[in-house]
Design a protein around this motif. Sequence first.
Motif, PDB file in Angstrom:
ATOM      1  N   CYS A  75       0.837  -1.200   0.000  1.00 50.47           N
ATOM      2  CA  CYS A  75       0.000   0.000   0.000  1.00 50.47           C
ATOM      3  C   CYS A  75       0.874   1.253   0.000  1.00 50.47           C
ATOM      4  CB  CYS A  75      -0.916   0.021   1.223  1.00 50.47           C
ATOM      5  SG  CYS A  75      -1.892  -1.473   1.454  1.00 50.47           S
ATOM      6  N   GLU A  76       0.302   2.339  -0.517  1.00 50.99           N
ATOM      7  CA  GLU A  76       0.989   3.616  -0.444  1.00 50.99           C
ATOM      8  C   GLU A  76       0.994   4.144   0.996  1.00 50.99           C
ATOM      9  OE1 GLU A  76       2.738   5.296  -2.674  1.00 50.99           O
ATOM     10  OE2 GLU A  76       2.450   3.609  -4.055  1.00 50.99           O
ATOM     11  N   GLU A  77      -0.090   3.860   1.746  1.00 52.22           N
ATOM     12  CA  GLU A  77      -0.196   4.279   3.151  1.00 52.22           C
ATOM     13  C   GLU A  77       0.743   3.427   4.007  1.00 52.22           C
ATOM     14  OE1 GLU A  77      -0.677   5.697   6.640  1.00 52.22           O
ATOM     15  OE2 GLU A  77      -1.709   6.680   4.966  1.00 52.22           O
ATOM     16  N   ARG A  78       1.594   4.075   4.809  1.00 49.51           N
ATOM     17  CA  ARG A  78       2.598   3.346   5.602  1.00 49.51           C
ATOM     18  C   ARG A  78       2.215   3.164   7.058  1.00 49.51           C
ATOM     19  NH1 ARG A  78       7.257   7.047   3.040  1.00 49.51           N
ATOM     20  NH2 ARG A  78       5.827   8.565   3.919  1.00 49.51           N
ATOM     21  N   ARG A  79       1.192   3.890   7.520  1.00 53.37           N
ATOM     22  CA  ARG A  79       0.869   3.880   8.941  1.00 53.37           C
ATOM     23  C   ARG A  79       0.576   2.467   9.450  1.00 53.37           C
ATOM     24  NH1 ARG A  79      -0.504   7.926  12.195  1.00 53.37           N
ATOM     25  NH2 ARG A  79      -0.807   9.309  10.411  1.00 53.37           N
ATOM     26  N   HIS A  80      -0.240   1.697   8.680  1.00 53.71           N
ATOM     27  CA  HIS A  80      -0.614   0.362   9.132  1.00 53.71           C
ATOM     28  C   HIS A  80       0.612  -0.549   9.229  1.00 53.71           C
ATOM     29  CE1 HIS A  80      -3.053  -3.569   8.455  1.00 53.71           C
ATOM     30  NE2 HIS A  80      -2.958  -3.287   9.738  1.00 53.71           N
ATOM     31  N   ALA A  81       1.500  -0.495   8.218  1.00 59.20           N
ATOM     32  CA  ALA A  81       2.702  -1.329   8.233  1.00 59.20           C
ATOM     33  C   ALA A  81       3.614  -0.973   9.404  1.00 59.20           C
ATOM     34  CB  ALA A  81       3.454  -1.184   6.918  1.00 59.20           C
ATOM     35  N   LEU A  82       3.776   0.324   9.668  1.00 57.68           N
ATOM     36  CA  LEU A  82       4.620   0.751  10.791  1.00 57.68           C
ATOM     37  C   LEU A  82       4.022   0.316  12.122  1.00 57.68           C
ATOM     38  CD1 LEU A  82       5.556   4.334   9.547  1.00 57.68           C
ATOM     39  CD2 LEU A  82       7.077   2.352   9.716  1.00 57.68           C
ATOM     40  N   ASP A  83       2.685   0.353  12.220  1.00 59.66           N
ATOM     41  CA  ASP A  83       2.012  -0.070  13.450  1.00 59.66           C
ATOM     42  C   ASP A  83       2.235  -1.566  13.696  1.00 59.66           C
ATOM     43  OD1 ASP A  83       0.078   0.523  15.668  1.00 59.66           O
ATOM     44  OD2 ASP A  83      -1.093  -1.001  14.601  1.00 59.66           O
TER      45      ASP A  83
END
Length: 377
Positions: A293-301
């Motif tokens: 995904c372009e969104e990184r917040r979930h991966a970092l979480d």
Amino acid sequence: MLVQGMGEGLRGRSFRFDDWQSGRLLAIPPDITPQVARIVATRLKGWPLPHRLCYSGRVLRHTELQTGRSREILQAGVELIGLESPEADAEMIAMTVEVMQAAGLREFKIALGQTAFCRGVFEASGLAEGPRAELREAISRKDTAHVADILHRYPVPPASQREIALLPRLFGGIEVVATAEAAVSNPTSRQALANIREVLDILDLHDVTGYLTVDLGEIRGLDYHTGLTFEGFVPGSGESLFSGGRYDDLMARFGTPAPATGFTFNLQNVLQALERQKGLTEPRRDILLFNRCEERRHALDIARHLRQRGYSVARDIIRRDQPASLEYAQQNGIEWMVVVAGDGGVQEKALTVIGTVSRQERQMTQQELWALFPARH
């Protein structure tokens, strides 16, 4: 100021430079112990004794050319300041055994010496400083022929001749102490033998006697140490992994007399010994996180939560496709790859877990991921 805390051996191995602005001589410390002693004598003066201190750091020493030794040494050590007792010496030696065991080293030995024993033999001989220095050099090499030649060239009382001739041979198991007791008569050396006996009795209570040897002809640090000394070795290496001993005169050089003992590990030598014994293992690599995904917040979480659970997690931030990332993970010994394909809705199977060796894939929710990777602590 630090120079006054060094023995002649260390002083001669320190790097020194001229400060062209002040005209003063600058020296890079070749050992950390004198620095610790200076700090205790000044900043901790008046604090209740004993002090139990630990440290790590780099030092620089001159070495002989073509010896293969590094001039930069990474030291880690312990100092026990304020206790003058065999139990304090035994505590230090028992601690080195625990460190060696914790590091995973096998078949190591700790050689005990006693500088007061050697000092008593030399003083009883009546030899001048020149012949004594020659004698110390010969004994340090265990060169019995050279020792015999020195005794032939200089007048030495018969009792002292027997004691000196025995020094290069006084190494082996703890039975060496009994051999020395039967052969040595000068009071300083006999008192040193009584000291090493007391330390050995206490070490027996620590259940570490099987790791010990004795070398009463060891003259390392004769100008620095005042009593018991010890060094650690493993088979196949001529370099000691650690060394230590009692240095009761050092604190007085900084204006605060106090008995002291301690040791320093040469961490580079420890690592080399572990490599030889195949005791060094690759650090554990658990999970590589691949974000689609372009969104990184979930991966970092997810990465943060997995690390909190005790897993090593790396996020693949290089732009490449999933097969290339999976190949990278396998080549680097990473066990799992977790692919993030959605924003992490409660029931959404937005995660794919892939075994990097088996290549088996499984889609799951975030809650199922936590079940697959439970907390390790």
